[in-house]
Design an enzyme around this catalytic site. Structure first.
Site, PDB file in Angstrom:
ATOM      1  N   ARG A   1       4.846  10.331  -4.985  1.00  0.00           N
ATOM      2  CA  ARG A   1       4.308  11.341  -5.896  1.00  0.00           C
ATOM      3  C   ARG A   1       3.559  12.412  -5.123  1.00  0.00           C
ATOM      4  NH1 ARG A   1       2.408   7.643 -11.101  1.00  0.00           N
ATOM      5  NH2 ARG A   1       4.423   6.604 -11.288  1.00  0.00           N
TER       6      ARG A   1
ATOM      7  N   ARG B   1      -5.077   6.623  -4.897  1.00  0.00           N
ATOM      8  CA  ARG B   1      -4.165   7.725  -5.230  1.00  0.00           C
ATOM      9  C   ARG B   1      -3.430   8.159  -3.972  1.00  0.00           C
ATOM     10  NH1 ARG B   1      -4.248  10.644  -9.837  1.00  0.00           N
ATOM     11  NH2 ARG B   1      -6.209   9.649 -10.367  1.00  0.00           N
TER      12      ARG B   1
ATOM     13  N   GLU C   1      -6.991   1.972 -13.793  1.00  0.00           N
ATOM     14  CA  GLU C   1      -5.637   1.723 -14.304  1.00  0.00           C
ATOM     15  C   GLU C   1      -4.793   1.006 -13.258  1.00  0.00           C
ATOM     16  OE1 GLU C   1      -3.554   5.292 -15.389  1.00  0.00           O
ATOM     17  OE2 GLU C   1      -1.614   4.269 -15.243  1.00  0.00           O
TER      18      GLU C   1
ATOM     19  N   SER D   1       0.594   0.726 -16.868  1.00  0.00           N
ATOM     20  CA  SER D   1       0.724   1.581 -18.032  1.00  0.00           C
ATOM     21  C   SER D   1       1.992   1.140 -18.730  1.00  0.00           C
ATOM     22  CB  SER D   1       0.837   3.032 -17.552  1.00  0.00           C
ATOM     23  OG  SER D   1       0.590   3.917 -18.604  1.00  0.00           O
TER      24      SER D   1
ATOM     25  N   ARG E   1      -2.586  -0.915  -5.951  1.00  0.00           N
ATOM     26  CA  ARG E   1      -3.858  -1.073  -6.662  1.00  0.00           C
ATOM     27  C   ARG E   1      -4.199  -2.552  -6.868  1.00  0.00           C
ATOM     28  NH1 ARG E   1      -4.286   4.001 -11.001  1.00  0.00           N
ATOM     29  NH2 ARG E   1      -4.162   5.615  -9.386  1.00  0.00           N
TER      30      ARG E   1
END
Length: 425
Positions: free
Chosen positions: A260, A275, A347, A350, A388
């Site tokens: 990403r 991130r 998070e 999701s 994560r």
RNA sequence: GGAGGCGUUGCAGAGUGGACGAAUGCACCGGUCUUGAAAACCGGAGUGCCCUCACGGGCACCGGAGGUUCGAAUCCUCCCGCCUCCGCCA
């Protein structure tokens, strides 16, 4: 893509969903373009119909050796007219498509109303914050002290927002992937190892393109894009297909690295592995009949939660509110794991239903027993974000001496390692 | 990367300029026959868009995009995919 027939018939339904999303998109222009498109199609159809009949006349006349020069030149003119109209029609089609693709999915009615992530209601929680007799450290401090996370060298060989895992962390990453895949595969998901590069049509099918181009990495001079999530290759596996009803629901799990660009995230989570431009993720993807999708979403969430339960990591689940919901999703649960080093829930999964939004873009359908074809519903959820999860293990399982204990569930995957310890001085 | 071959309706497989949305076989769904089934026979099945309350109708689709032509599954160009051989490579 939203359903243009529904939009035509019930524009207020679409408008209400947009309003709840706090979107400022207006429908008038799309409705107008849709009307133009349909008018042109009707005109074109009529002209083509006429042309077809006259052409057959010509063929008959030629067989009878009649003089057809007049008819032929008349048809030549008609054909030119059709060509011109078809150009217009193509343009009108593209205009409708281009605009329609920018509209987000319709919300499910039970999506809570709200403006931002702060408004997401907590719907459940599991476990509790583990007690510490010392001040728990951030994962980057834990990892750098152990010599298993190397941010500087990763930045040297790539750039910022990449991490190099070493020794126990590298092994832990691999263990987590295998652990998650084994778990899901044993619970009814078929294991998939998809391409990590996909074409633009696939990106469009799941909704990344055209709107989120800036978030993606693309290969130069090729129509190939690095996957931002396994959702893209795995959902598009059935693009342009008609599945038979008795095969549904289809449930897949897939590991992929995810790439990403993190456009617009400058200054956010700049330290640590939260991130990154590259991270690992195990993804769950489902295709089902519309009437099953609500129940499948609940089960999907539980399947993702199961990973955290087995790792004995405390988490809570929030339901994303209308203003926070993603572009393609109709409803989303976020699972947030407790990170003691940051004293925050972050998070880690999701889980979303996309209703027929992706299915319409990617043309994924099924044939019902009645013989009718209909769009499937697609769902997906992280099960889990591996990077994560590694962060969560480092922060939750850190000891006062700086070492990290390996959770029981992962030990079979760690080759006998039960603890990652400080290197000898 | 080079050379050649191929891509048709669920599958197999005809079709080389008009009557072809497309033969035929298999598979599938009805029906007849049968105690039931098989076989046989009869019939029906593609997808999308548009018009219509509906019945029904129009248009498009033969890997994709263009082109030639009054007319293209069929001829031409480019692209994509698959197969075979050579080269290279893990």
């Amino acid at each position: 893509m939203i359903d243009l027939k529904l939009l035509r018939k019930n524009p207020e339904v679409v408008a209400e969903s947009l309003r709840r999303r706090r979107s400022n998109l207006a429908l008038d222009s799309l409705l107008l373009k849709d009307q133009t498109r349909r008018d042109l199609q009707k005109q074109g159809d009529d002209l083509r119909s006429n042309h077809k009949r006259r052409s057959e006349e010509l063929a008959r006349a030629m067989r009878m050796k009649a003089n057809v020069d007049t008819l032929r030149s008349e048809l030549r003119g008609l054909s030119a007219k059709i060509s011109a109209l078809e150009d217009e029609q193509r343009k009108a089609d593209a205009e409708v498509e281009d605009e329609a693709l920018l509209f987000p999915n319709l919300l499910l009615p039970d999506v809570p109303d709200g403006a931002t992530g702060d408004d997401n209601p907590v719907v459940s929680a599991w476990g509790g914050k583990p007690p510490f007799s010392f001040a728990p450290k951030n994962h980057w401090d834990v990892g750098e002290a152990l010599g298993i996370l190397d941010f500087e060298r990763a930045a040297k060989v790539a750039r910022a927002r990449f991490t190099c895992l070493k020794g126990g962390a590298a092994r832990l990453e691999r263990a987590l992937i295998s652990f998650m895949m084994d778990l899901h595969a044993s619970r009814g998901y078929t294991e998939i190892w998809p391409p990590f590069l996909v074409n633009g049509a696939s990106m469009r099918g799941t909704g990344q393109l055209p709107k989120f181009r800036a978030d993606l990495f693309k290969c130069e001079n090729e129509d190939l894009w690095l996957v931002p999530t396994a959702e893209v290759p795995v959902t598009n596996l059935h693009a342009d297909e008609i599945l038979t009803e008795d095969k549904l629901p289809v449930r897949y799990c897939a590991y992929t690295p995810c790439f990403r660009a993190e456009a617009g995230a400058a200054g956010k989570d700049t330290r640590g592995m939260i991130r990154q431009h590259q991270f690992d993720k195990v993804e769950l993807v489902k295709f089902c009949r519309p009437e099953e999708s609500a129940a499948e979403l609940e089960q999907l969430r539980l399947d993702a939660e199961e990973v955290l339960r087995r790792l004995n990591l405390h988490y809570r689940v929030v339901s994303l509110c209308s203003g926070d919901l993603g572009f393609s999703a109709a409803k989303t649960y976020d699972i947030e794991v407790w990170l003691p080093g940051q004293a925050a829930y972050r998070e880690i999964s999701s889980c979303s239903t996309f209703t027929d939004f992706q299915a319409r873009r990617a043309m994924i359908r099924y044939r019902a027993k009645s013989g009718e074809t209909a769009l499937v519903h697609t769902l997906n959820g992280s099960g889990l974000a591996v990077g994560r999860t590694l962060v969560a293990v480092l922060e939750n399982y850190q000891q006062s001496d700086g070492s990290v204990v390996i959770p029981d569930a992962l030990r079979p995957y760690m080759g006998g390692i039960t603890q990652i310890s400080l290197p000898p001085k």
